[in-house]
Every structure is written in C-alpha cells, then in structure tokens.
Motif scaffolding. Structure first.
Motif, PDB file in Angstrom:
ATOM      1  N   LYS A 121       1.471   6.536  -6.954  1.00  0.00           N
ATOM      2  CA  LYS A 121       0.393   7.445  -7.330  1.00  0.00           C
ATOM      3  C   LYS A 121       0.800   8.898  -7.117  1.00  0.00           C
ATOM      4  CE  LYS A 121      -4.393   8.603  -6.127  1.00  0.00           C
ATOM      5  NZ  LYS A 121      -5.548   8.267  -5.235  1.00  0.00           N
ATOM      6  N   TYR A 122       1.466   9.165  -5.994  1.00  0.00           N
ATOM      7  CA  TYR A 122       1.835  10.546  -5.689  1.00  0.00           C
ATOM      8  C   TYR A 122       2.913  11.066  -6.641  1.00  0.00           C
ATOM      9  CZ  TYR A 122       3.971  14.477  -3.257  1.00  0.00           C
ATOM     10  OH  TYR A 122       4.488  15.706  -2.952  1.00  0.00           O
ATOM     11  N   SER A 174       1.741  11.446 -10.358  1.00  0.00           N
ATOM     12  CA  SER A 174       0.894  12.637 -10.476  1.00  0.00           C
ATOM     13  C   SER A 174       1.712  13.911 -10.338  1.00  0.00           C
ATOM     14  CB  SER A 174      -0.206  12.602  -9.415  1.00  0.00           C
ATOM     15  OG  SER A 174      -0.992  11.438  -9.536  1.00  0.00           O
ATOM     16  N   SER A 210       0.829  -1.214   0.000  1.00  0.00           N
ATOM     17  CA  SER A 210       0.000   0.000   0.000  1.00  0.00           C
ATOM     18  C   SER A 210       0.862   1.264   0.000  1.00  0.00           C
ATOM     19  CB  SER A 210      -0.937  -0.003   1.211  1.00  0.00           C
ATOM     20  OG  SER A 210      -0.208  -0.015   2.417  1.00  0.00           O
ATOM     21  N   LEU A 211       1.971   1.245   0.749  1.00  0.00           N
ATOM     22  CA  LEU A 211       2.859   2.410   0.763  1.00  0.00           C
ATOM     23  C   LEU A 211       3.495   2.637  -0.608  1.00  0.00           C
ATOM     24  CD1 LEU A 211       4.653   2.077   4.219  1.00  0.00           C
ATOM     25  CD2 LEU A 211       2.952   3.769   3.545  1.00  0.00           C
ATOM     26  N   HIS A 212       3.935   1.551  -1.265  1.00  0.00           N
ATOM     27  CA  HIS A 212       4.522   1.717  -2.589  1.00  0.00           C
ATOM     28  C   HIS A 212       3.477   2.157  -3.610  1.00  0.00           C
ATOM     29  CE1 HIS A 212       8.053  -0.345  -0.961  1.00  0.00           C
ATOM     30  NE2 HIS A 212       8.694   0.088  -2.022  1.00  0.00           N
ATOM     31  N   ALA A 213       2.266   1.629  -3.497  1.00  0.00           N
ATOM     32  CA  ALA A 213       1.207   2.063  -4.419  1.00  0.00           C
ATOM     33  C   ALA A 213       0.874   3.541  -4.211  1.00  0.00           C
ATOM     34  CB  ALA A 213      -0.036   1.202  -4.224  1.00  0.00           C
ATOM     35  N   ARG A 214       0.803   3.946  -2.936  1.00  0.00           N
ATOM     36  CA  ARG A 214       0.540   5.356  -2.655  1.00  0.00           C
ATOM     37  C   ARG A 214       1.681   6.239  -3.150  1.00  0.00           C
ATOM     38  NH1 ARG A 214      -3.746   8.386  -1.715  1.00  0.00           N
ATOM     39  NH2 ARG A 214      -4.557   6.679  -0.426  1.00  0.00           N
ATOM     40  N   GLY A 215       2.915   5.768  -2.973  1.00  0.00           N
ATOM     41  CA  GLY A 215       4.056   6.537  -3.459  1.00  0.00           C
ATOM     42  C   GLY A 215       4.076   6.651  -4.969  1.00  0.00           C
ATOM     43  N   SER A 255       9.500   7.555 -10.709  1.00  0.00           N
ATOM     44  CA  SER A 255       8.830   7.305  -9.429  1.00  0.00           C
ATOM     45  C   SER A 255       9.409   6.080  -8.739  1.00  0.00           C
ATOM     46  CB  SER A 255       7.329   7.121  -9.647  1.00  0.00           C
ATOM     47  OG  SER A 255       6.767   8.244 -10.291  1.00  0.00           O
TER      48      SER A 255
END
Length: 221
Positions: A114-115, A118, A107-112, A155
């Motif tokens: 995405k951030y 973007s 989840s942290l890597h997915a959030r990173g 990213s």
C-alpha cells in the motif's frame, strides 16, 4: 516446484543432522542463504511482463529453505526439551509460526504494498497529464493499467529487497553464533522455573520492605 525443494530440503537435513552429525547452527545459516536465493530471484526477476515459469527456480529454493528451517528448529526443540514437553513446545511453535508469524508477515507486506504503490503514484503524478493523455490516446485505460502493474511490480521488488537484506543479516548472525568464542560471551537465558522463582523472591522482598516501613511509621507515631 516448491514440492521438489521441500523433498530436497528434507533429504539434505537428514544427511546433515543424522548421517554427518554436523552443527545445527550452520544448517540454519545454509537454510537462510537458500532463502536469500529465493528472495534475490524474485527481486531480480519480478516484472509486469514476466512468465510464471521463470519463477520456478526461486520457488524451489523457497521450498528447500522452509523445509530445512522447519527441521532444524524441530531438532533444536528435541535437544532442549524432554519428550513429555516436546509436543507442547511443538504446538506453541506451530501457533507462533503459522498464526502469529503468518498474520504479521502478511500484514507487513500488505502495508508495504500500500505504501510503495501510493508513493509511486505520488511521485509520478506530476509527470502525468491525464487530460491530454486521454485526448490523444484511444486506449487510455489500458495504459493506466500497465502503469499500475509496473508500480505493483516495483513495490514487490522493494519488499523482496528488504526481505533479502533481513535474511542475509540473520544468516550472518547464525554463522557468528556458531563461533564458540562468540557464543560463550552471550548471556544465556535462564530456565523459566528459575525466572519465576526470581520474580517471586523479588515480590516477597518488596512486600517485606513495605511491611517494615509501615511498622517503622507506626512506631514513630
């Protein structure tokens, strides 16, 4: 390629702990430094045009570090747990490692991702004129696809850079923990039965104080 690193890590841990009987703290630090080689390899090698064969060596280091860390933690459990409770602790460790750690890490890597993707588009949107580019270039979708792949590679580099910093921090922390003077100054966590008895005594003490205060108020009335 990871299987080669896993076998090498198992043999290395066997020689370190069973044959040489060296310190397990240094072994954990060695595993973390091997993980730094894996994260650093991905940080410097990842690119939108990279071939998968170029990542073979970092994957070997990843398998090595994972195997050594797993064996070192199992060894620590064996040292501090009795045989009756070892498999219970092993089950709890596997649940925390495979489910909680895996889900939180993903989840942290997915959030990173995405951030940072973007953020990359937001920073470059002012320099991209999609109307003029679509009018001049015949292969506009392919160009946008290459730009997207570049942002994704950037990213991934940023995420592996943060991972590299965290791994270096924990490796240095384990080396410091191996120093006897530092280890003696750290307050050790008491056993769970002692913690439970302390909480229970504190609860009973609070109940007695409340009862005494209630009796005093009744006597004053």
């Amino acid at each position: 390629m990871s299987l080669i690193g896993i076998w090498a890590g198992c043999l290395f841990s066997l020689g370190w702990l069973k044959i040489m009987r060296w310190n397990v703290y240094k072994l954990i630090a060695v595993a973390l430094f091997a993980f730094c080689l894996y994260a650093g390899g991905f940080y410097f090698l990842v690119d939108s045009s990279i071939a998968i064969e170029q990542l073979s060596l970092p994957l070997v280091w990843r398998g090595f570090s994972y195997a050594v860390l797993c064996i070192a933690f199992m060894w620590c459990l064996h040292e501090i747990m009795s045989f009756e409770h070892f498999f219970q602790a092993l089950a709890v460790f596997n649940v925390l490692h495979m489910f909680v750690g895996g889900l939180v890490g993903a989840s942290l890597h997915a959030r990173g991702m995405k951030y940072y993707v973007s953020d990359g588009f937001a920073r470059c949107s002012g320099y991209i004129d999609s109307v003029r580019m679509s009018a001049r270039l015949a292969d506009f979708p392919a160009m946008m696809e290459s730009i997207t792949q570049g942002f994704m590679a950037q990213s991934i580099k940023i995420l592996f850079g943060w991972t590299l910093i965290a791994a270096l921090f924990f490796a240095i922390l384990m080396l410091l923990w191996d120093i006897p003077m530092v280890r003696r100054q750290v307050k050790h966590i008491p056993d769970w039965p002692k913690v439970g008895m302390g909480v229970l005594r504190g609860f009973h003490r609070q109940q007695r104080l409340k009862e005494l205060r209630r009796q005093r108020r009744l006597s004053q009335v």
